[in-house]
Design a protein around this motif. Structure first.
Motif, PDB file in Angstrom:
ATOM      1  N   LYS A  39       0.683   4.083  -3.069  1.00  0.00           N
ATOM      2  CA  LYS A  39       0.426   5.521  -2.736  1.00  0.00           C
ATOM      3  C   LYS A  39       1.746   6.230  -3.088  1.00  0.00           C
ATOM      4  O   LYS A  39       1.614   7.449  -3.742  1.00  0.00           O
ATOM      5  N   SER A  40       2.828   5.796  -2.791  1.00  0.00           N
ATOM      6  CA  SER A  40       4.254   6.886  -3.484  1.00  0.00           C
ATOM      7  C   SER A  40       3.969   6.931  -4.778  1.00  0.00           C
ATOM      8  O   SER A  40       4.523   7.928  -5.438  1.00  0.00           O
ATOM      9  N   GLN A  54      -6.719  -1.888  -0.012  1.00  0.00           N
ATOM     10  CA  GLN A  54      -7.479  -1.746   1.354  1.00  0.00           C
ATOM     11  C   GLN A  54      -8.649  -2.670   1.672  1.00  0.00           C
ATOM     12  O   GLN A  54      -8.534  -2.959   2.713  1.00  0.00           O
ATOM     13  N   GLY A  64       1.522   6.797  -7.038  1.00  0.00           N
ATOM     14  CA  GLY A  64       0.044   7.121  -7.207  1.00  0.00           C
ATOM     15  C   GLY A  64      -0.472   6.486  -8.384  1.00  0.00           C
ATOM     16  O   GLY A  64      -1.318   6.709  -9.323  1.00  0.00           O
ATOM     17  N   LEU A 103      -5.206   0.534  -5.419  1.00  0.00           N
ATOM     18  CA  LEU A 103      -5.023   1.137  -4.027  1.00  0.00           C
ATOM     19  C   LEU A 103      -6.451   0.485  -3.079  1.00  0.00           C
ATOM     20  O   LEU A 103      -6.252   0.011  -2.165  1.00  0.00           O
ATOM     21  N   ILE A 128       0.889  -1.350   0.109  1.00  0.00           N
ATOM     22  CA  ILE A 128       0.175  -0.094  -0.087  1.00  0.00           C
ATOM     23  C   ILE A 128       0.927   1.349  -0.106  1.00  0.00           C
ATOM     24  O   ILE A 128       0.694   2.211  -0.751  1.00  0.00           O
ATOM     25  N   PRO A 129       1.870   1.410   0.628  1.00  0.00           N
ATOM     26  CA  PRO A 129       2.819   2.571   0.857  1.00  0.00           C
ATOM     27  C   PRO A 129       3.437   2.672  -0.632  1.00  0.00           C
ATOM     28  O   PRO A 129       3.413   3.948  -1.099  1.00  0.00           O
TER      29      PRO A 129
END
Length: 101
Positions: A10-11, A21, A13, A17, A6-7
């Protein structure tokens, strides 16, 4: 998934995602169901479903993330790195640091 995938998504983009989750929630719910089961047989059945069905589906989501996240933002070893680890590292006598350990 929470610590690395997940990180990374997110990094970058990019990537699934929301599916990742949802996968975390699904895993937590399945584990809670296993822990709350009354007997060992039910726990075994639920564990089987978690391992052989649920986690395989979730792996597909993680693999989709790995495909689109740039390598410099992916914090886990890639399949290529894992499969060809012996070609990326040296631990034999020909490695000068081998004798210093």
């Amino acid at each position: 998934i929470q610590q690395h995938i997940i990180p990374s998504v997110k990094s970058a983009g990019v990537g699934p995602l929301s599916d990742l989750q949802k996968a975390v929630v699904t895993l937590k719910e399945a584990l809670a169901e296993i822990h709350n089961a009354e007997d060992s047989y039910t726990k075994a059945q639920l564990s089987r479903v978690l391992r052989l069905e649920t986690m395989i589906d979730i792996r597909g989501v993680c693999d989709a993330a790995e495909e689109v996240v740039p390598a410099n933002l992916w914090t886990l070893a890639t399949y290529k790195e894992l499969l060809f680890l012996d070609q990326h590292t040296s631990t034999g006598p020909e490695d000068p640091t081998f004798y210093d350990e």
